[in-house]
Design a protein around this motif. Sequence first.
Motif, PDB file in Angstrom:
ATOM      1  N   PHE A 208       0.829  -1.199   0.000  1.00  0.00           N
ATOM      2  CA  PHE A 208       0.000   0.000   0.000  1.00  0.00           C
ATOM      3  C   PHE A 208       0.868   1.254   0.000  1.00  0.00           C
ATOM      4  O   PHE A 208       0.653   2.185  -0.791  1.00  0.00           O
ATOM      5  CB  PHE A 208      -0.917  -0.022   1.228  1.00  0.00           C
ATOM      6  CG  PHE A 208      -1.689   1.234   1.434  1.00  0.00           C
ATOM      7  CD1 PHE A 208      -2.849   1.478   0.713  1.00  0.00           C
ATOM      8  CD2 PHE A 208      -1.266   2.189   2.344  1.00  0.00           C
ATOM      9  CE1 PHE A 208      -3.553   2.652   0.898  1.00  0.00           C
ATOM     10  CE2 PHE A 208      -1.970   3.367   2.530  1.00  0.00           C
ATOM     11  CZ  PHE A 208      -3.115   3.600   1.807  1.00  0.00           C
TER      12      PHE A 208
ATOM     13  N   TYR B  57       3.372   5.936  -2.774  1.00  0.00           N
ATOM     14  CA  TYR B  57       4.576   6.617  -3.244  1.00  0.00           C
ATOM     15  C   TYR B  57       4.613   6.650  -4.765  1.00  0.00           C
ATOM     16  O   TYR B  57       4.892   7.678  -5.380  1.00  0.00           O
ATOM     17  CB  TYR B  57       5.833   5.911  -2.718  1.00  0.00           C
ATOM     18  CG  TYR B  57       6.226   6.311  -1.323  1.00  0.00           C
ATOM     19  CD1 TYR B  57       6.568   7.632  -1.052  1.00  0.00           C
ATOM     20  CD2 TYR B  57       6.254   5.392  -0.296  1.00  0.00           C
ATOM     21  CE1 TYR B  57       6.940   8.008   0.230  1.00  0.00           C
ATOM     22  CE2 TYR B  57       6.622   5.764   0.989  1.00  0.00           C
ATOM     23  CZ  TYR B  57       6.960   7.074   1.244  1.00  0.00           C
ATOM     24  OH  TYR B  57       7.325   7.442   2.510  1.00  0.00           O
TER      25      TYR B  57
ATOM     26  N   LEU C 241       5.591  14.763   1.617  1.00  0.00           N
ATOM     27  CA  LEU C 241       4.877  13.635   1.026  1.00  0.00           C
ATOM     28  C   LEU C 241       4.995  12.395   1.897  1.00  0.00           C
ATOM     29  O   LEU C 241       4.004  11.705   2.171  1.00  0.00           O
ATOM     30  CB  LEU C 241       5.472  13.359  -0.362  1.00  0.00           C
ATOM     31  CG  LEU C 241       4.584  12.692  -1.394  1.00  0.00           C
ATOM     32  CD1 LEU C 241       3.333  13.510  -1.624  1.00  0.00           C
ATOM     33  CD2 LEU C 241       5.350  12.540  -2.700  1.00  0.00           C
ATOM     34  N   THR C 242       6.219  12.100   2.332  1.00  0.00           N
ATOM     35  CA  THR C 242       6.438  10.924   3.174  1.00  0.00           C
ATOM     36  C   THR C 242       5.637  11.024   4.464  1.00  0.00           C
ATOM     37  O   THR C 242       4.974  10.064   4.870  1.00  0.00           O
ATOM     38  CB  THR C 242       7.944  10.777   3.484  1.00  0.00           C
ATOM     39  OG1 THR C 242       8.607  10.434   2.274  1.00  0.00           O
ATOM     40  CG2 THR C 242       8.194   9.698   4.511  1.00  0.00           C
TER      41      THR C 242
ATOM     42  N   ILE D   9       1.967  10.393   3.556  1.00  0.00           N
ATOM     43  CA  ILE D   9       1.664   9.004   3.203  1.00  0.00           C
ATOM     44  C   ILE D   9       1.673   8.118   4.441  1.00  0.00           C
ATOM     45  O   ILE D   9       0.773   7.299   4.655  1.00  0.00           O
ATOM     46  CB  ILE D   9       2.650   8.487   2.122  1.00  0.00           C
ATOM     47  CG1 ILE D   9       2.317   9.148   0.782  1.00  0.00           C
ATOM     48  CG2 ILE D   9       2.611   6.984   2.012  1.00  0.00           C
ATOM     49  CD1 ILE D   9       3.306   8.856  -0.324  1.00  0.00           C
ATOM     50  N   LEU D  10       2.682   8.301   5.306  1.00  0.00           N
ATOM     51  CA  LEU D  10       2.732   7.491   6.525  1.00  0.00           C
ATOM     52  C   LEU D  10       1.547   7.822   7.435  1.00  0.00           C
ATOM     53  O   LEU D  10       0.930   6.936   8.023  1.00  0.00           O
ATOM     54  CB  LEU D  10       4.056   7.706   7.267  1.00  0.00           C
ATOM     55  CG  LEU D  10       5.303   7.200   6.539  1.00  0.00           C
ATOM     56  CD1 LEU D  10       6.559   7.514   7.344  1.00  0.00           C
ATOM     57  CD2 LEU D  10       5.205   5.697   6.280  1.00  0.00           C
TER      58      LEU D  10
ATOM     59  N   PHE E 115      -1.404   8.912   6.492  1.00  0.00           N
ATOM     60  CA  PHE E 115      -2.613   8.334   5.888  1.00  0.00           C
ATOM     61  C   PHE E 115      -2.662   6.828   6.136  1.00  0.00           C
ATOM     62  O   PHE E 115      -3.718   6.261   6.431  1.00  0.00           O
ATOM     63  CB  PHE E 115      -2.633   8.642   4.394  1.00  0.00           C
ATOM     64  CG  PHE E 115      -3.852   8.117   3.694  1.00  0.00           C
ATOM     65  CD1 PHE E 115      -5.123   8.491   4.103  1.00  0.00           C
ATOM     66  CD2 PHE E 115      -3.739   7.245   2.618  1.00  0.00           C
ATOM     67  CE1 PHE E 115      -6.260   8.008   3.453  1.00  0.00           C
ATOM     68  CE2 PHE E 115      -4.859   6.768   1.967  1.00  0.00           C
ATOM     69  CZ  PHE E 115      -6.123   7.141   2.392  1.00  0.00           C
ATOM     70  N   PHE E 116      -1.499   6.184   6.044  1.00  0.00           N
ATOM     71  CA  PHE E 116      -1.451   4.746   6.295  1.00  0.00           C
ATOM     72  C   PHE E 116      -1.915   4.433   7.717  1.00  0.00           C
ATOM     73  O   PHE E 116      -2.768   3.557   7.926  1.00  0.00           O
ATOM     74  CB  PHE E 116      -0.028   4.227   6.064  1.00  0.00           C
ATOM     75  CG  PHE E 116       0.176   2.847   6.604  1.00  0.00           C
ATOM     76  CD1 PHE E 116      -0.415   1.758   5.990  1.00  0.00           C
ATOM     77  CD2 PHE E 116       0.931   2.638   7.754  1.00  0.00           C
ATOM     78  CE1 PHE E 116      -0.249   0.483   6.499  1.00  0.00           C
ATOM     79  CE2 PHE E 116       1.096   1.370   8.262  1.00  0.00           C
ATOM     80  CZ  PHE E 116       0.511   0.293   7.635  1.00  0.00           C
TER      81      PHE E 116
END
Lengths: 470, 470, 470
Positions: free
Chosen positions: B301, B306, C348-349, C352-353, C355-356
Amino acid sequence: MEKDQASFAMNVSSYVKKESVCVFGTGNFGRSLGHRMFQCGYSVVFGSRNPEQSSLCHKEIEVLSHAEAAQRSDIIIIAIHRDHYKFLGKLAEELQGKILVDVSNNLKINQYPESNAEYLAELVPGAKVVKAFNTISAWALQSGTLDTSRQVFLCGDDKESKQRVMNISRTLGLTPLDHGSLVAAREIENYPLQLFPMWKFPLYLSGALFIFYFIYFSLRSIIYPYVNKNTDRTFVLALSVFNHSFSGMAVTLLALVYLPGLIAAILQLYRGTKYSRIPNWLDHWMLCRKQLGLIALAFAFLHVMYGLALPGRYSGKWYLANRVIEQIISNKTDPFLTSNVWNFDSALTLGILGFFLFILLGITSLPSVSNMVNWREFRFVQSKLGYLTLVLCTAHILVFGGRKFVKPPELIWYLPPTYVISLIIPFVVLVLKFILVMPCFDRSLKQIQQGKERNSLSKKVQLGNNNTEV
Amino acid sequence: MEKDQASFAMNVSSYVKKESVCVFGTGNFGRSLGHRMFQCGYSVVFGSRNPEQSSLCHKEIEVLSHAEAAQRSDIIIIAIHRDHYKFLGKLAEELQGKILVDVSNNLKINQYPESNAEYLAELVPGAKVVKAFNTISAWALQSGTLDTSRQVFLCGDDKESKQRVMNISRTLGLTPLDHGSLVAAREIENYPLQLFPMWKFPLYLSGALFIFYFIYFSLRSIIYPYVNKNTDRTFVLALSVFNHSFSGMAVTLLALVYLPGLIAAILQLYRGTKYSRIPNWLDHWMLCRKQLGLIALAFAFLHVMYGLALPGRYSGKWYLANRVIEQIISNKTDPFLTSNVWNFDSALTLGILGFFLFILLGITSLPSVSNMVNWREFRFVQSKLGYLTLVLCTAHILVFGGRKFVKPPELIWYLPPTYVISLIIPFVVLVLKFILVMPCFDRSLKQIQQGKERNSLSKKVQLGNNNTEV
Amino acid sequence: MEKDQASFAMNVSSYVKKESVCVFGTGNFGRSLGHRMFQCGYSVVFGSRNPEQSSLCHKEIEVLSHAEAAQRSDIIIIAIHRDHYKFLGKLAEELQGKILVDVSNNLKINQYPESNAEYLAELVPGAKVVKAFNTISAWALQSGTLDTSRQVFLCGDDKESKQRVMNISRTLGLTPLDHGSLVAAREIENYPLQLFPMWKFPLYLSGALFIFYFIYFSLRSIIYPYVNKNTDRTFVLALSVFNHSFSGMAVTLLALVYLPGLIAAILQLYRGTKYSRIPNWLDHWMLCRKQLGLIALAFAFLHVMYGLALPGRYSGKWYLANRVIEQIISNKTDPFLTSNVWNFDSALTLGILGFFLFILLGITSLPSVSNMVNWREFRFVQSKLGYLTLVLCTAHILVFGGRKFVKPPELIWYLPPTYVISLIIPFVVLVLKFILVMPCFDRSLKQIQQGKERNSLSKKVQLGNNNTEV
């Protein structure tokens, strides 16, 4: 009278001596079932060919020879492979009058001429055979029954024997369901061998739809350019054909979820009653609406993945670079057209909101979530939000498709673009729904669904509980 | 004989007078348990130090002093903190012969030298102590037991007392499970204090894998350029290192889900029987396959997120702009290479389909979904679709990686690119699987798993129920 | 004494004759309930106006006239629409002393002046009316109770009648819950008509937040440019306004999930006890934290979709093309700034983390998943991981927002940019949490939550079971 007899017995079941159960077979399933029954308060004894060799996990559980074990209890669980039932015939005397519980499964549907339970009943004619527990896995018995089906399907010719096996099931925390006489054993033995029976029709339909879209898209995007302009555009087979097919399939399948309900409503309006049976094909269609919807969601998901990946593709970048170079060569810069922004961005917003609602529908159809909602809430989500999803997805395709073709859509060999094809069924469904929610039809339909019958002389009084669904 | 005695008592349990239960302690849990028992038909009385001060929600539930309350029932739930058990010693007379149910939990694993239930048994030697209900939360009792574990683990030295507490559990809609004598209380008290015991090994393994990939990728992408070309490329630490590590970890962990099953099959083939125990490390590995798979899905995911975000990044845009400017300066436009489209788009399609199946596997492992499927369906999804997912993901990495290196992959300091490393374990697994499904091995394996033993003289007849799994 | 009486009756319930139940009404619900009771071992008889016309699925289930059927059993399920209850008055004699189970539902909340069950009790004063089964759907009875609520809410004025209906519920695999006397029927009848009562406040709050963000963003991005520069930027309404609002709403709503717990902790610290009640508004807020969190997740999901779709948009491409053309015209190429890579990629990282983890929180709140975890695991995920999510999401917005404005954020009409507004509540929550985990406060808080009372002379001994939650 019943009451008088019993009134002095206070909560009898709390004080009773333990009931004993015998298990033939020390395989994985036999051990698990025996251990679970022991944990739930039964005294358990195992029957084995080599009782001295068998080591079981608990010292309070005895392992005896078959004949000895059989004498300890009048309920015997036969946790042995069917191929080895033969020896039970020799124990006929010990098994006389006992309740034999057949828990076996086969490897294939209809593997043997008769069901295992019937075969057992033939072998030991003096015993009362009950089929049960075959849908429960050893794993579920070991790990607790929470994350697995709790339903035990029973059948057998002796009612009292069934009652006793039902009581054992209940004590183990399972829910027994009587399926009638031993003839039903065949059906019960086939349950664990089925492979997604409800998904078959939706999957075949999706396959057919995919082939249709694949050919249609290829005609317009590969064969036409090849024939007319001798251009090789086979590279669309690597990705574009999937992306276009999947978006069309998603919205078409979603529309097909709602179509049968509309057809049923029209039938009811036409017949003026909800009591005449709907045709079988329609009934079957309605029963697999959930599966259709979930497959539609799967294709919507794939389409979203493809859509989001587009800008990073080699071809996307190449076209962008090429367009810049063209502008520079021609010394003319493209103006910033707000109408393009409106078109693209509103199409995107419609699609994203539609996809979000689509996922919401999917989550609500998870068994553990649909548990939590009452009937009204479930209807609200699956019907109101479902139609909203269909409207948003249809609008998304319409705006996105229409974006490229401000002029009327280009026909190639009389074939309209794929997106026009995708919209046919959704449009039909939305128009039908729009007609049916108009006050005149809506009123008659509601009356019919509450049990009124038009032009009816029947004095039928008993109406369905309003839990009934359409 | 049993039958004769009982045959006249018709459904006794339907007519019985209510059983009464006493609860010591009016805290959150005591109140919830008492109220629930009251709702399920028990007559409930509370024991409290300040009975006049305690206000309970229901007027039919009395609050008395401890001594008075204890006389009303022979079952007493001790819903008091262990630190306050002391005063129970003084009530020894009133508690003589009663069933005391210890429901307490601690704050830490092994907080006290002996379990709370054993401590209670020491304090009140004349009572029969049963440990129960400690895994049930007050919240679950208040809100209904649907969305929480229904399992009540019991232990105690007196069997009849346990039976009665088991009956209460069943009446509350819970599933009691006997764990034996009171010594098991320690284990039962530790259950609610465990923190994801099954996830530990998979998480540590993932951590180790991440460190490996992090170092490996840094060596090639930061240290090598710095040493050889004196270029500062530390900025890859902000994103690229995660993206590359996560994709490699996802496919490696997925392969590690299937590896233990293959090793077990090889062991069975080698030993010629399924009855000899597999080694402990392999057993533990097999038990945490679900966790490994879900962690693999998590990394897949993250990699997808990414990947989809790449084209919007500053560096992505900068390289694209730069390439256009280079083309204009050199006055040479890049041709549109359909081979590049094929490469990139097919890699993308493989990845998207693989990710879709990966999510499907994840959804199927949700307890409420795996409930709905039978054993054959579960195997189909987790085994057939699982291997298909592995094939698609492996192919995705192969095509994507291979895309950049039409020439053989570039070694830097003898190190192949990260994607080559990622493919090692998946390749091993796929090759092993390919060998094992070849007819010669497949046939022997199926025979072994159906219970046949090669070269065996044993007359073992009892075979596992075919619910057994490998 | 109880024990002596019962000790000779061995597992009575295993051998009993079948209990019989009568069902009035052959509609969908009546048929389903009757069939299910038959499957679970009851002998079932139906009462109907036209017994000869009614065809039921099973030949062993008789259909008689109402009067005849009523004589067969002393429990009668009234599966008839309330509008047709009238005729029951005429059967007063046959129904004398019988238990009538009202299973009906209405179409609207408070549709009739009194509840259906009370109306039935008025019509047949000689009978004992029990309200039950109205939350169970016909569908659930037909398909097995696994994927639906198993709770049967009962009420009635006669205790013994309720006990008998409770026993039937248990035999059907359902969990009965007594709600007291027949007055509670109104409340029970309203249950299936509620529409997401717990979601109302969170949804209204989200609506209000959206309107706020919409106006705020429009002020800065549409009205200001129009007034000051006479530029038409209404096209941001198609997409950007949603994207900016949703990201702000997601992080604000997530912070609002954790704020009430912090306020409650501060109240406890201030009052020095956990036993004084928290205010009602705070209690209600705490009860809908799950819903707030899930709505926050929905907006986070939408923001992620929008974010990933950005690079493919017309405007995104136009700006990129335009920037390249500008560079070429000015003959100055932008250098590759690693600081920009760091900024963008780390933002971004973080996103994304975050959101995860957000999705992980959502999955853990699925009923079937939260089942599997114990209390400590649930707290770990929802509290520790929840705060980590909030930190990551806050940092994501901070770095992304700050990226564009290395200089202090630009005020337009004294209004800071949207992202600054989004960060206010998350910052407050994180600062409060940071203060509360400092050793001095943390220690006092833990003591209070374990039941210690500051400055307290009370000798209260009974403390809540440590299952209590804050």
